[in-house]
Design an enzyme around this catalytic site. Sequence first.
Site, PDB file in Angstrom:
ATOM      1  N   THR A 131      70.736  25.913  24.248  1.00  0.00           N
ATOM      2  CA  THR A 131      72.013  26.638  24.131  1.00  0.00           C
ATOM      3  C   THR A 131      71.847  28.100  23.736  1.00  0.00           C
ATOM      4  OG1 THR A 131      72.272  25.982  21.826  1.00  0.00           O
ATOM      5  CG2 THR A 131      73.224  24.521  23.492  1.00  0.00           C
ATOM      6  N   GLY A 263      54.830  28.940  17.248  1.00  0.00           N
ATOM      7  CA  GLY A 263      54.503  27.531  17.360  1.00  0.00           C
ATOM      8  C   GLY A 263      55.781  26.719  17.432  1.00  0.00           C
ATOM      9  N   TYR A 456      81.737  39.198  14.229  1.00  0.00           N
ATOM     10  CA  TYR A 456      81.491  38.483  15.480  1.00  0.00           C
ATOM     11  C   TYR A 456      82.454  39.037  16.524  1.00  0.00           C
ATOM     12  CZ  TYR A 456      80.591  34.366  18.430  1.00  0.00           C
ATOM     13  OH  TYR A 456      80.226  33.517  19.440  1.00  0.00           O
TER      14      TYR A 456
END
Lengths: 535, 535
Positions: A131, A263, A456
Amino acid sequence: MRWWGWGEDGHDVAIPEAATALLASELGIDPGAQRRPVGLDEVRLPDPRLPAPLRDRLAGLLGADRVRDDREARVTHALGRSYPDLVRLRSGDASSAPDLVLYPDSAEQVAALLPACADARVAVVPFGGGTSVVGGVEPVADGFAGAVSLDLGRLDRVVSIDAISLTARLEAGLLGPEVERRLAAEGLTLGHYPQSFEHSTVGGWVATRSAGQASTGYGRIDELVEGLRFIAPAGEIDARDQPASAAGPDLRELLVGSEGVLGVICEASLRVRPVPELRRYEGWSFRSFAEGCEALRVLEQAGASPDVARLSDEGETHLSMALAPGGSWTEGVLRRYLRMARRDRGCLAIVGFEGGEEDVERRRLHAASLLRAGGGLALGRKPGAAWLRSRYGGPYLRDELLERGVLVETLETATQWSNVQALYGAVREALRAALGERALVLCHVSHVYRSGASLYFTFLAAQAEDALGQWRTAKRAASEAIVAGGGTITHHHAVGRDHLPWMRAEVGELGLELLRAAKARLDPAGVMNPGKLLP
Amino acid sequence: MRWWGWGEDGHDVAIPEAATALLASELGIDPGAQRRPVGLDEVRLPDPRLPAPLRDRLAGLLGADRVRDDREARVTHALGRSYPDLVRLRSGDASSAPDLVLYPDSAEQVAALLPACADARVAVVPFGGGTSVVGGVEPVADGFAGAVSLDLGRLDRVVSIDAISLTARLEAGLLGPEVERRLAAEGLTLGHYPQSFEHSTVGGWVATRSAGQASTGYGRIDELVEGLRFIAPAGEIDARDQPASAAGPDLRELLVGSEGVLGVICEASLRVRPVPELRRYEGWSFRSFAEGCEALRVLEQAGASPDVARLSDEGETHLSMALAPGGSWTEGVLRRYLRMARRDRGCLAIVGFEGGEEDVERRRLHAASLLRAGGGLALGRKPGAAWLRSRYGGPYLRDELLERGVLVETLETATQWSNVQALYGAVREALRAALGERALVLCHVSHVYRSGASLYFTFLAAQAEDALGQWRTAKRAASEAIVAGGGTITHHHAVGRDHLPWMRAEVGELGLELLRAAKARLDPAGVMNPGKLLP
C-alpha cells in the site's frame, strides 16, 4: 486488492450528486466522464530476465509453489498505491514489475534467500500489503540482474503474547484486521489504524514509521516497538525486547523506518493495550483552522489530548460535508445547526477517546473544557460516528475520482506549533501555484505532539493529458515548500522513491553517509530495495 | 567538585549512630575507621606526552588559557565518579589523567579542534560534568599519541527558547541547576533530575541516555530530544528540530547515547514544560516488593502513573529508615505507625505528582484508588518531603561511607514486568554470592514503563584489601546475572568502560558491527573516546 486500485470489487463508494456538481464547478471536470482501467490481459509487462539458476535455487529453498512469475503475481507487485502508481496501472503500465514473486513461509527462509539473491546481484523488494504511496515497493532494478518481490504475506503468525507486560510478538506479514482479531481474542489491541489498515501489515508499518489515526493516544508505530527480528543479507539482528535501555545508540531506531533498504523486518514485538471498554468520538467546530490548531496545542500541552485528534481546514470541512449522503444527519441537521451558529464557514474537528468508561468520561470532560475555552463548539457524537464509519474510505473514494478524471493526491509533513500556520500557508500556496486556479487544496491536522503537529494535504484538480507530469510538478512544488518551510519531508508516508530528492535536505550529507555506512555493512551487495530512501 | 569525591567541601552528610551501628553489625566494619584521601600533591600523574606541535596548534585555536595541563586540571579529568574511580583517586592513582584539558568556547572551536587531534592521533574524551559512574570519561589512550579531555563547561548558553512549541535549544555544557534556573525565568522546566543533577550536564545526559528521577512523568532524556547539533571529526550533523518524522531511520537515536565515541553533542533542542504549579510527593507502604511492583504495574498500565514512582525493597526500606536522623518524624512517628499497621517489614514507595493544582489532585486521587486496591497503605506527604530533601544525597553519603571503609556501589537494569521478580532475585543472589554473607544488597524500582520497569541495586560490604578486585568480582557477577536473566546491561548509567564486556550480549555481533560502521564514517581516525561503548 484490485490490481488497479483499492480494496475488493463491490466496495465502491458512491459520490453524491451535490459533490459531483461541486467538483465539476471547482475543478472543471466532465461530470459524466467514466475512465475505466485496461483489462489485466492488456497490461504491459517486461520479459522476465532472472538468471535461471537463481530461480531454481529459490524454488529449492522455498518450494516451487512459493516462487511465482505469472501475470497476476507480477502485476500486483509492480507498484504501490500512490496516485501515479494507479494512473500507471490503470493505463496498463507495469513496466516496473518484478521478474519473480517470492512467498517465504518463515524468517528462516528469508535468511536463506537473501544471500542467494545477493550472490546473483538480484534486487530484493520486501512487500507487505503493497500500500505504499511513495513508491516504496516498486522494483528499481537498473544495474541489477533482475528483481524479485519478497511477499511476506505468509509470515502471519502471532509468535507470542505477554499479557503481563502488554507486548505481542507478531510476524511481519500480518494484516491490520488480523492483528486486531488475534489480539482481541486475548482482550488486547494494538490500536494502530492507518488509513491503509485493512490492507497494510505489521512489517510495512514498522518499515515505514507508520502513524495511525489514533496514534496521538496509542503512539506511532515507532513508539510501540519493544523488540525486532531483522534479517539482512549479512546476517540477523535480534533486537531483544526491552522497555528502555541506555546501552548506547538505539539500533532499533536504525532498523525501524529502514524501508527494506537495510534488510527485512521479520518479526516485531509491539506494545499493546487492553481492548477499550468504550470508544467515544465527537465533533467540534472552530471558527478557523488557526483557532482550532491553537485549541489542539493547548489541549496537548496540558496533557489532555484525546486518542484521536483531527482538525480539517475550511476547505476540507466544506468538501467533506458536501460528500455526506443526501438526507443524512450531516447533510441536514448539522449543516443547519452550523449555519445557525454562524459556523458554516468554519472547521470541523474530530476528537476520540478510548478506554475504560470512567476514564473516558473524565478525560472527555477535561478536554471539553479546554476546547470550549479555545473557541470550540461541541457538535456531539454524530460527526464522530460518521467519521469512524468512513475512516478507511479515502482510497475507495480515490478510485471513484480517478474514474471521473480527477487528479487526487495526498502528502503530509509535521512541524513545531510555532511554525504550523506558516508551513500550512506555504505548502498551500505552492500547490495552488502548481495546480492552477481550478484546484482544491485541503488540509487537516491528524496527529498532535507536545512540540508540534502533522499537516496532511489533499489536493484535487482535473487530470491533465500528461497526468504523471502534472503530478510531478505539484509534488515537487509542495516538497520544496515543505523543506524550505522547515517541515519534515514526511510525517508518516515514508521516503520511498518519491521523497528521495529531499532526503539530503532532511538529514544532511553526513547523515546520508551514515545511512550508507549502515547499508554497506548489512547489505554489502546493495541488493536490498535499491532506489529507495538513499539518493 | 572535590577532586576525590562528590560535591563541594562542607556539604558532608552525617550518618546517624543507629545507622553506623547497623552497618557495623551487618557488614563487620570498624565503626571508628577514618580513611582519608591522600593530598592533591601526592596524587601520581603520568608525564604528559602530547606532541608539542599539537599543543601549540590547539592553543592557537582556543587561546592559551583554554589549554591546561596543570595538576588540578589533569586530576579532575582523570576519572569519573564510580566507586572504583573514587577508590583510585582517594589512594592517589590518577594514572589515567589526560595530557591536556581543553576548554572550548563554542561549537565552532570544537569543530576546529577535532580534526587537529585526529591528525595527531590523539584521543579525545568529551567531558561534561565528569559524573560518569561507568568509566565514561576516563581517558583510555593505549596506542594513541596522547589524550585530551574536552571539557565542554564553557558551552553554557541557552541558544533559543520556543515557548509556543515548548522546546529549548541548550548548549551541552549547561549544568542541571543552571538549566532549570534559566528555563524557570521563562516559566519553563525540563524536569530532568538524575541523582547527579547538581553536577551533570545537558551534553552528558544526552550522550548517556540519562533518566531522571521524574522521568516516569517527564520522559527520559532520549524522549525529550527534538533536535541536535553534533560535531564529529568527519563533519557536522544538524539533526533539525522535529516533533516526529517518517523520513527513514531516526539518526538522532544513533547520536543520542553515543557516549562521545562518534563525536560531540554540542547543542540539544529539548522538549520542556511549564513550571508546575504544585509538587505533591507522598509515601506509600506495601507488604512486599512483589506487591508494590504489581501495584505500580497496574498504575502505569492504567495510564495513571505519577511523575515520580519509586519503590524500595524490604532491605532498602529498612536501611533508609535507619538513616533517618534521630528524633525525626521518620525515625519516630512513621516507624511507630508502620509497626502498628504491621508493615514494619514492608516496602516504602514514593509517588510524586507535578502540575496544575486541579490536575495534580485529579491524578493523585486516581492513583491513590489504584494503589490502595493494590495493597498500598498511604503514609501522607512527610515521606515524600523527606525524599525530596535527600534526592541528590546518595553520592555525598557515599563519600562518608568510603571514609569508613565501606564498599558501596550501585548498578541498574530494566526488564519486562513479567520478568521483574525473576531478574530481581537473580541479580540479588549473584551479588550476595559474590560479596559473601556480610553484605547488604538493596534494590528499588525507579522508573516504570507500560511494558516494564527499571531495577536499581545498591550493595554494601566491608572494603577488602584488594578493593578494586572485590568490586570487579561483584560487578561481573551482577552483570552476568543481568544478561542471563534477560535484562538490559544498563537502564540509565550508560556503557562506558565498565559495561563493555556485555555489549555483545546486548546488541549482538552484527549490532556492534553497525555501530563500528557508524564510527568509521564519523571518526575515521578512531580518536573519539576510545575504549568506551564498543568492545
